[in-house]
Motif scaffolding. Structure first.
Motif, mmCIF file in Angstrom:
data_model
loop_
_atom_site.group_PDB
_atom_site.id
_atom_site.type_symbol
_atom_site.label_atom_id
_atom_site.label_comp_id
_atom_site.label_asym_id
_atom_site.label_seq_id
_atom_site.Cartn_x
_atom_site.Cartn_y
_atom_site.Cartn_z
ATOM 1 N N HIS A 31 28.355 -37.900 -30.225
ATOM 2 C CA HIS A 31 29.037 -36.763 -29.583
ATOM 3 C C HIS A 31 29.774 -37.193 -28.320
ATOM 4 O O HIS A 31 30.588 -36.453 -27.793
ATOM 5 N N ASP B 230 27.574 -30.301 -34.265
ATOM 6 C CA ASP B 230 26.314 -29.628 -34.576
ATOM 7 C C ASP B 230 26.604 -28.205 -35.021
ATOM 8 O O ASP B 230 27.481 -27.535 -34.463
ATOM 9 N N ASP C 168 17.682 -34.564 -37.626
ATOM 10 C CA ASP C 168 18.515 -33.781 -36.709
ATOM 11 C C ASP C 168 19.297 -32.808 -37.596
ATOM 12 O O ASP C 168 20.447 -33.047 -37.949
ATOM 13 N N HIS D 52 23.040 -31.581 -37.244
ATOM 14 C CA HIS D 52 24.007 -32.623 -36.893
ATOM 15 C C HIS D 52 24.751 -33.215 -38.106
ATOM 16 O O HIS D 52 24.145 -33.582 -39.099
#
Ligand SMILES: [Zn+2]
Length: 170
Positions: free
Chosen positions: A103, A112, A162, A165
């Motif tokens: 990011h 995200d 995650d 993501h």
């Protein structure tokens, strides 16, 4: 049916503008497919909660769960973020220091996703994100989902998941 306000629309456009074009394009395709399916829309409207993240923001996130509430909020202030409460500040949300996250590039190599609900709340629901991940992968096979790093279609073999993501390199 969940709809974005004009302000929310602008925020989404600004976040997508800071994301790698191919990743943003895949997201828009996936979003359009999602919105075209009333059953999926019952789970909420996908939104980008984060695209590009500055090093200062990454520092503030990394401090969560590792530093005191005061330090976390000091770092958040420095990054231009609003303060958070004790419970949220005590929770680890990233394993990446500033500069280490996908990011932290501009344009961002990652975004995200969460789902906006009818009542205005934002939900991070793994089952909904799994369904969205299929649309993302369908839109662009090069996309890696944070709950399936080895891209074998299985989430249970991952050490760290995650769920919100998505990233696209190379
Ligand atoms: Zn991410």
């Amino acid at each position: 049916m969940v709809k974005l306000s004009t302000k929310q629309e602008a925020t989404q456009a600004a976040r997508l503008a800071q994301v790698r074009p191919e990743l943003g394009a895949a997201y828009r395709v996936a979003l359009r497919r999602w919105m075209g399916d009333p059953k999926l829309m019952l789970l909420g409207l996908p939104i980008v909660t984060c695209g590009y993240r500055s090093n200062a923001e990454q520092n503030a996130l990394y401090a969560q769960g590792r530093q005191s509430l005061a330090v976390v909020n000091q770092l958040r202030k420095a990054a231009g973020l609003s303060p958070i409460g004790k419970v949220e500040a005590g929770r680890v949300v990233t394993y990446k220091r500033s500069g280490q996250s996908n990011h932290n590039h501009l344009p961002s190599l990652a975004l995200d996703v969460a789902h906006l609900q009818e009542d205005g709340s934002v939900k991070w629901d793994n089952a909904a994100l799994l369904l969205f991940s299929r649309l993302m992968r369908y839109a662009d096979k090069r996309i890696t989902w944070g709950a399936d790093w080895d891209r074998d279609g299985i989430t249970s073999d991952e050490q760290f998941r995650d769920w919100p993501h998505f990233e696209l390199h190379g």
